[in-house]
Design a protein around this motif. Structure first.
Motif, PDB file in Angstrom:
ATOM      1  N   TYR A  32       0.810  -1.210   0.000  1.00 41.85           N
ATOM      2  CA  TYR A  32       0.000   0.000   0.000  1.00 41.85           C
ATOM      3  C   TYR A  32       0.844   1.261   0.000  1.00 41.85           C
ATOM      4  O   TYR A  32       1.831   1.364   0.738  1.00 41.85           O
ATOM      5  CB  TYR A  32      -0.932   0.028   1.214  1.00 41.85           C
ATOM      6  N   MET A  34       0.930   4.921   1.276  1.00 35.48           N
ATOM      7  CA  MET A  34       0.362   5.515   2.482  1.00 35.48           C
ATOM      8  C   MET A  34       0.361   7.034   2.347  1.00 35.48           C
ATOM      9  O   MET A  34       1.284   7.632   1.778  1.00 35.48           O
ATOM     10  CB  MET A  34       1.162   5.103   3.705  1.00 35.48           C
ATOM     11  N   GLY A  35      -0.674   7.624   2.882  1.00 33.88           N
ATOM     12  CA  GLY A  35      -0.783   9.074   2.821  1.00 33.88           C
ATOM     13  C   GLY A  35      -1.263   9.657   4.132  1.00 33.88           C
ATOM     14  O   GLY A  35      -1.927   8.986   4.926  1.00 33.88           O
ATOM     15  N   THR A  50       2.489  11.897   0.904  1.00 32.75           N
ATOM     16  CA  THR A  50       2.294  10.489   0.567  1.00 32.75           C
ATOM     17  C   THR A  50       3.655   9.829   0.396  1.00 32.75           C
ATOM     18  O   THR A  50       4.668  10.500   0.121  1.00 32.75           O
ATOM     19  CB  THR A  50       1.483  10.314  -0.727  1.00 32.75           C
ATOM     20  N   ALA A  97      -4.091   7.194   5.539  1.00 30.50           N
ATOM     21  CA  ALA A  97      -4.903   6.451   4.592  1.00 30.50           C
ATOM     22  C   ALA A  97      -4.016   5.552   3.751  1.00 30.50           C
ATOM     23  O   ALA A  97      -2.820   5.820   3.593  1.00 30.50           O
ATOM     24  CB  ALA A  97      -5.687   7.405   3.701  1.00 30.50           C
ATOM     25  N   ALA A  98      -4.621   4.504   3.202  1.00 28.98           N
ATOM     26  CA  ALA A  98      -3.887   3.521   2.402  1.00 28.98           C
ATOM     27  C   ALA A  98      -4.530   3.360   1.038  1.00 28.98           C
ATOM     28  O   ALA A  98      -5.766   3.333   0.917  1.00 28.98           O
ATOM     29  CB  ALA A  98      -3.855   2.177   3.123  1.00 28.98           C
ATOM     30  N   SER A  99      -3.680   3.246   0.035  1.00 30.88           N
ATOM     31  CA  SER A  99      -4.134   3.061  -1.336  1.00 30.88           C
ATOM     32  C   SER A  99      -3.239   2.050  -2.036  1.00 30.88           C
ATOM     33  O   SER A  99      -2.036   2.033  -1.801  1.00 30.88           O
ATOM     34  CB  SER A  99      -4.080   4.390  -2.092  1.00 30.88           C
ATOM     35  N   GLU A 108      -8.769   8.045  -4.149  1.00 26.95           N
ATOM     36  CA  GLU A 108      -7.989   6.860  -4.499  1.00 26.95           C
ATOM     37  C   GLU A 108      -7.604   6.044  -3.262  1.00 26.95           C
ATOM     38  O   GLU A 108      -7.083   4.955  -3.390  1.00 26.95           O
ATOM     39  CB  GLU A 108      -6.715   7.275  -5.238  1.00 26.95           C
ATOM     40  N   TYR A 109      -7.833   6.596  -2.092  1.00 25.43           N
ATOM     41  CA  TYR A 109      -7.448   5.930  -0.858  1.00 25.43           C
ATOM     42  C   TYR A 109      -8.658   5.178  -0.309  1.00 25.43           C
ATOM     43  O   TYR A 109      -9.704   5.756  -0.042  1.00 25.43           O
ATOM     44  CB  TYR A 109      -6.895   6.948   0.148  1.00 25.43           C
ATOM     45  N   ASP A 110      -8.470   3.868  -0.156  1.00 24.95           N
ATOM     46  CA  ASP A 110      -9.577   2.989   0.195  1.00 24.95           C
ATOM     47  C   ASP A 110      -9.782   2.829   1.694  1.00 24.95           C
ATOM     48  O   ASP A 110     -10.882   2.473   2.132  1.00 24.95           O
ATOM     49  CB  ASP A 110      -9.339   1.598  -0.412  1.00 24.95           C
ATOM     50  N   TRP A 112      -9.045   4.311   5.734  1.00 24.39           N
ATOM     51  CA  TRP A 112      -8.783   5.530   6.501  1.00 24.39           C
ATOM     52  C   TRP A 112      -8.759   5.222   7.994  1.00 24.39           C
ATOM     53  O   TRP A 112      -9.516   4.375   8.486  1.00 24.39           O
ATOM     54  CB  TRP A 112      -9.881   6.563   6.230  1.00 24.39           C
TER      55      TRP A 112
END
Length: 122
Positions: A32, A34-35, A50, A97-99, A108-110, A112
């Motif tokens: 993933y 990460m942001g 990010t 958050a992770a994408s 775009e981040y699924d 949280w």
């Protein structure tokens, strides 16, 4: 499913520093991007920084360049946001958050976290 838990927020004086942490409960953390995002009262949620899967590539919003550093430890399933020279305008709820994709776009981040409050007193 990815569960994210932020910590490290608090009250700090302008010019001070804080380090946020985000622990991920997932076996494939390194899969993933990460942001860190933030949302101030009455404002939209915006990207702060990010970091890509390996940690070799990072992005920073112009407002935090030179003051914030994002990093990750894939062995500890944790992403960090080191914040220096904090300003009153950095006051916000900070979310990690992770994408699965390299992106700075919120949708775009699924996954949280619940957010952690950072308050900078002027």
């Amino acid at each position: 499913q990815v569960q994210l838990v932020e910590s490290g927020g608090g009250l700090v004086q302008a010019g001070g520093s804080l380090r946020l942490s985000c622990a991920a409960s997932v076996r494939t953390f390194s899969s993933y991007v990460m942001g860190w995002f933030r949302q101030a009262p009455g404002k939209e949620r915006d990207v702060v920084a990010t970091i890509n899967w390996s940690g070799g590539n990072t992005y920073y919003a112009d407002s935090v360049k030179g003051r914030f550093t994002i990093s990750r430890d894939n062995l500890k399933n944790t992403v960090y946001l080191q914040m220096h020279s904090l300003k009153h305008e950095d006051t916000a709820v900070y979310y990690c958050a992770a994408s699965p994709r390299w992106s700075q776009v919120l949708y775009e981040y699924d996954y949280w976290g619940q957010g952690t409050q950072v308050t900078v007193s002027s």
